[in-house]
Design a protein around this motif. Structure first.
Motif, PDB file in Angstrom:
ATOM      1  N   LEU A  56       0.821  -1.215   0.000  1.00  0.00           N
ATOM      2  CA  LEU A  56       0.000   0.000   0.000  1.00  0.00           C
ATOM      3  C   LEU A  56       0.851   1.260   0.000  1.00  0.00           C
ATOM      4  O   LEU A  56       0.428   2.305  -0.511  1.00  0.00           O
ATOM      5  CB  LEU A  56      -0.926   0.008   1.218  1.00  0.00           C
ATOM      6  CG  LEU A  56      -1.988  -1.089   1.280  1.00  0.00           C
ATOM      7  CD1 LEU A  56      -2.740  -1.023   2.600  1.00  0.00           C
ATOM      8  CD2 LEU A  56      -2.961  -0.963   0.112  1.00  0.00           C
ATOM      9  N   THR A  57       2.031   1.183   0.576  1.00  0.00           N
ATOM     10  CA  THR A  57       2.880   2.365   0.723  1.00  0.00           C
ATOM     11  C   THR A  57       4.055   2.397  -0.248  1.00  0.00           C
ATOM     12  O   THR A  57       4.646   3.454  -0.470  1.00  0.00           O
ATOM     13  CB  THR A  57       3.454   2.430   2.150  1.00  0.00           C
ATOM     14  OG1 THR A  57       4.303   1.296   2.362  1.00  0.00           O
ATOM     15  CG2 THR A  57       2.329   2.431   3.187  1.00  0.00           C
ATOM     16  N   GLY A  58       4.416   1.235  -0.778  1.00  0.00           N
ATOM     17  CA  GLY A  58       5.588   1.166  -1.639  1.00  0.00           C
ATOM     18  C   GLY A  58       6.887   1.064  -0.864  1.00  0.00           C
ATOM     19  O   GLY A  58       7.970   1.182  -1.443  1.00  0.00           O
ATOM     20  N   ARG A 115       9.381   2.610 -10.312  1.00  0.00           N
ATOM     21  CA  ARG A 115       8.635   1.880  -9.278  1.00  0.00           C
ATOM     22  C   ARG A 115       8.482   2.740  -8.015  1.00  0.00           C
ATOM     23  O   ARG A 115       7.432   2.726  -7.374  1.00  0.00           O
ATOM     24  CB  ARG A 115       9.335   0.564  -8.943  1.00  0.00           C
ATOM     25  CG  ARG A 115       9.126  -0.517  -9.998  1.00  0.00           C
ATOM     26  CD  ARG A 115       9.705  -1.848  -9.559  1.00  0.00           C
ATOM     27  NE  ARG A 115       9.035  -2.403  -8.400  1.00  0.00           N
ATOM     28  CZ  ARG A 115       7.997  -3.241  -8.451  1.00  0.00           C
ATOM     29  NH1 ARG A 115       7.512  -3.628  -9.626  1.00  0.00           N
ATOM     30  NH2 ARG A 115       7.450  -3.700  -7.349  1.00  0.00           N
ATOM     31  N   ALA A 116       9.530   3.477  -7.645  1.00  0.00           N
ATOM     32  CA  ALA A 116       9.426   4.338  -6.473  1.00  0.00           C
ATOM     33  C   ALA A 116       8.366   5.416  -6.675  1.00  0.00           C
ATOM     34  O   ALA A 116       7.576   5.710  -5.768  1.00  0.00           O
ATOM     35  CB  ALA A 116      10.781   4.964  -6.167  1.00  0.00           C
ATOM     36  N   ALA A 117       8.336   5.998  -7.874  1.00  0.00           N
ATOM     37  CA  ALA A 117       7.347   7.038  -8.157  1.00  0.00           C
ATOM     38  C   ALA A 117       5.929   6.492  -8.124  1.00  0.00           C
ATOM     39  O   ALA A 117       4.980   7.209  -7.771  1.00  0.00           O
ATOM     40  CB  ALA A 117       7.637   7.667  -9.522  1.00  0.00           C
ATOM     41  N   ALA A 118       5.770   5.211  -8.483  1.00  0.00           N
ATOM     42  CA  ALA A 118       4.454   4.575  -8.484  1.00  0.00           C
ATOM     43  C   ALA A 118       4.152   3.882  -7.166  1.00  0.00           C
ATOM     44  O   ALA A 118       3.140   3.199  -7.043  1.00  0.00           O
ATOM     45  CB  ALA A 118       4.375   3.564  -9.623  1.00  0.00           C
ATOM     46  N   ALA A 119       5.033   4.050  -6.165  1.00  0.00           N
ATOM     47  CA  ALA A 119       4.855   3.417  -4.847  1.00  0.00           C
ATOM     48  C   ALA A 119       4.735   1.909  -4.970  1.00  0.00           C
ATOM     49  O   ALA A 119       3.848   1.290  -4.389  1.00  0.00           O
ATOM     50  CB  ALA A 119       3.651   4.006  -4.119  1.00  0.00           C
ATOM     51  N   LYS A 120       5.665   1.312  -5.720  1.00  0.00           N
ATOM     52  CA  LYS A 120       5.716  -0.144  -5.848  1.00  0.00           C
ATOM     53  C   LYS A 120       7.013  -0.629  -5.203  1.00  0.00           C
ATOM     54  O   LYS A 120       8.093  -0.113  -5.471  1.00  0.00           O
ATOM     55  CB  LYS A 120       5.631  -0.567  -7.310  1.00  0.00           C
ATOM     56  CG  LYS A 120       4.374  -0.072  -8.010  1.00  0.00           C
ATOM     57  CD  LYS A 120       4.061  -0.872  -9.252  1.00  0.00           C
ATOM     58  CE  LYS A 120       3.509  -2.234  -8.891  1.00  0.00           C
ATOM     59  NZ  LYS A 120       3.012  -2.959 -10.100  1.00  0.00           N
ATOM     60  N   ALA A 121       6.894  -1.638  -4.374  1.00  0.00           N
ATOM     61  CA  ALA A 121       7.991  -2.021  -3.483  1.00  0.00           C
ATOM     62  C   ALA A 121       9.096  -2.805  -4.175  1.00  0.00           C
ATOM     63  O   ALA A 121       8.868  -3.518  -5.154  1.00  0.00           O
ATOM     64  CB  ALA A 121       7.439  -2.846  -2.321  1.00  0.00           C
ATOM     65  N   VAL A 122      10.285  -2.665  -3.628  1.00  0.00           N
ATOM     66  CA  VAL A 122      11.452  -3.407  -4.100  1.00  0.00           C
ATOM     67  C   VAL A 122      12.257  -3.875  -2.899  1.00  0.00           C
ATOM     68  O   VAL A 122      12.325  -3.190  -1.877  1.00  0.00           O
ATOM     69  CB  VAL A 122      12.328  -2.533  -5.034  1.00  0.00           C
ATOM     70  CG1 VAL A 122      12.835  -1.311  -4.295  1.00  0.00           C
ATOM     71  CG2 VAL A 122      13.498  -3.322  -5.598  1.00  0.00           C
ATOM     72  N   LEU A 123      12.827  -5.067  -3.013  1.00  0.00           N
ATOM     73  CA  LEU A 123      13.808  -5.538  -2.046  1.00  0.00           C
ATOM     74  C   LEU A 123      15.110  -5.707  -2.815  1.00  0.00           C
ATOM     75  O   LEU A 123      15.189  -6.511  -3.743  1.00  0.00           O
ATOM     76  CB  LEU A 123      13.374  -6.868  -1.409  1.00  0.00           C
ATOM     77  CG  LEU A 123      14.261  -7.401  -0.262  1.00  0.00           C
ATOM     78  CD1 LEU A 123      13.437  -8.210   0.729  1.00  0.00           C
ATOM     79  CD2 LEU A 123      15.430  -8.238  -0.782  1.00  0.00           C
ATOM     80  N   ALA A 124      16.113  -4.898  -2.454  1.00  0.00           N
ATOM     81  CA  ALA A 124      17.379  -4.877  -3.188  1.00  0.00           C
ATOM     82  C   ALA A 124      18.519  -5.279  -2.265  1.00  0.00           C
ATOM     83  O   ALA A 124      18.497  -4.990  -1.068  1.00  0.00           O
ATOM     84  CB  ALA A 124      17.637  -3.485  -3.759  1.00  0.00           C
ATOM     85  N   THR A 125      19.524  -5.944  -2.833  1.00  0.00           N
ATOM     86  CA  THR A 125      20.719  -6.286  -2.061  1.00  0.00           C
ATOM     87  C   THR A 125      21.920  -5.517  -2.592  1.00  0.00           C
ATOM     88  O   THR A 125      21.964  -5.132  -3.764  1.00  0.00           O
ATOM     89  CB  THR A 125      21.017  -7.795  -2.116  1.00  0.00           C
ATOM     90  OG1 THR A 125      21.369  -8.172  -3.465  1.00  0.00           O
ATOM     91  CG2 THR A 125      19.832  -8.610  -1.648  1.00  0.00           C
ATOM     92  N   ALA A 144      -1.862   7.576  -4.415  1.00  0.00           N
ATOM     93  CA  ALA A 144      -2.505   8.838  -4.802  1.00  0.00           C
ATOM     94  C   ALA A 144      -1.476   9.979  -4.843  1.00  0.00           C
ATOM     95  O   ALA A 144      -1.514  10.831  -5.720  1.00  0.00           O
ATOM     96  CB  ALA A 144      -3.625   9.176  -3.829  1.00  0.00           C
ATOM     97  N   ASP A 145      -0.554   9.958  -3.868  1.00  0.00           N
ATOM     98  CA  ASP A 145       0.461  11.002  -3.835  1.00  0.00           C
ATOM     99  C   ASP A 145       1.381  10.950  -5.051  1.00  0.00           C
ATOM    100  O   ASP A 145       1.914  11.968  -5.487  1.00  0.00           O
ATOM    101  CB  ASP A 145       1.315  10.880  -2.569  1.00  0.00           C
ATOM    102  CG  ASP A 145       0.523  11.153  -1.316  1.00  0.00           C
ATOM    103  OD1 ASP A 145      -0.458  11.904  -1.411  1.00  0.00           O
ATOM    104  OD2 ASP A 145       0.874  10.606  -0.252  1.00  0.00           O
ATOM    105  N   ALA A 146       1.591   9.721  -5.578  1.00  0.00           N
ATOM    106  CA  ALA A 146       2.548   9.551  -6.654  1.00  0.00           C
ATOM    107  C   ALA A 146       1.992   9.934  -8.010  1.00  0.00           C
ATOM    108  O   ALA A 146       2.716  10.027  -8.978  1.00  0.00           O
ATOM    109  CB  ALA A 146       3.019   8.082  -6.704  1.00  0.00           C
ATOM    110  N   THR A 147       0.689  10.133  -8.092  1.00  0.00           N
ATOM    111  CA  THR A 147       0.092  10.450  -9.388  1.00  0.00           C
ATOM    112  C   THR A 147      -0.065  11.941  -9.572  1.00  0.00           C
ATOM    113  O   THR A 147       0.056  12.714  -8.631  1.00  0.00           O
ATOM    114  CB  THR A 147      -1.294   9.785  -9.511  1.00  0.00           C
ATOM    115  OG1 THR A 147      -2.109  10.225  -8.417  1.00  0.00           O
ATOM    116  CG2 THR A 147      -1.158   8.272  -9.484  1.00  0.00           C
TER     117      THR A 147
END
Length: 263
Positions: free
Chosen positions: A131-133, A206-216, A260-263
């Motif tokens: 929900l939050t990204g 993805r960050a702008a669209a609030a979509k999550a990532v797990l990065a190493t 909503a904030d990202a749009t």
């Protein structure tokens, strides 16, 4: 997407792997009926129904999937993930899921107790992160431990039915892989310190669209050379440090933007 095949009622959702979900989604996008997909995979309708319901894929069927989607590198990555994560978890299974638990325990031991709990807690509560990204940045000096963190997250995502795509940061993205990486709920990115320009762009989108990532990464965010990548990861992730006896999760980050904030 996954469910029992029926001509009269919509498929009922069941637990199945991201690979199977993507195969059926791509077949639908191409306008293939179940009969057409079964024919192209050289299986009968009953076998296709079993595949859709989560039965383990045979090696020959996986080979046919790769050939059927020969230009689709996202499918190829999902096949590899299926072989490395799903198959070991399913082989020799018993009622209490002992093989999967054994595999999880082995991976967790490479991370350390605090870090393993942090990764597990994140995947387990992913519906909130979705929900939050809010993502996670897993840093550490051991390449083996970083690889184990990705494997552990992928295995847990299977258990909690979180759609994932595993991506090497150094990859040059094809259009089909970029599309899949934008769609997937949780993107797993290995060794982000080596991110290609196309992967850096993808993470920013993805960050702008609030979509999550797990990065190493073997480097902390502050030591990444690409300024845009640093800004993106600082804004969109919280840190998990694979370190000796340290607390795994950094202090709370500032509020993340909603969709909503990202749009």
């Amino acid at each position: 997407m996954c469910g029992a095949l029926s001509r009269r009622t919509p498929p009922r959702p069941v637990n199945c792997s991201p690979l199977i979900r993507e195969v059926f989604r791509r077949a639908k996008e191409r306008g293939w009926s179940d009969e057409v997909l079964a024919a192209r995979l050289h299986v009968d309708r009953t076998t296709l129904s079993h595949i859709r319901s989560g039965r383990k894929l045979q090696t020959d069927v996986m080979s046919r999937i790769v050939l059927l989607f020969a230009e689709d590198t996202a499918i190829h990555d999902l096949v590899l993930s299926y072989l490395l994560v799903t198959v070991p978890a399913m082989n020799g299974g018993d009622a209490d899921g002992a093989p999967a638990k054994k595999l999880e325990a082995g991976l967790a031991s490479q991370l350390g107790a605090d870090s393993a709990r942090a990764v597990a807690g994140y995947v387990r509560s992913f519906r909130i992160a979705a929900l939050t990204g809010e993502g996670r940045f897993v840093e550490g000096e051991s390449a083996r431990a970083l690889s184990a963190a990705i494997e552990y997250a992928a295995l847990l995502a299977e258990r909690y039915d979180v759609g994932t795509l595993r991506l090497r940061a150094a990859s040059a993205l094809t259009p089909s892989l970029a599309e899949a990486a934008l769609r997937i709920p949780l993107l797993l990115v290995e060794r982000v310190e080596f991110a290609s320009p196309s992967v850096t762009d993808l993470l920013a989108y993805r960050a702008a669209a609030a979509k999550a990532v797990l990065a190493t990464s073997a480097l902390p965010i502050s030591e990444l050379t690409d300024e845009r990548l640093r800004r993106t990861l600082l804004a969109a992730t919280r840190r998990i440090t694979l370190a000796h006896g340290s607390r795994a999760l950094s202090p709370a980050a500032p509020p993340f933007p909603t969709h909503a904030d990202a749009t």
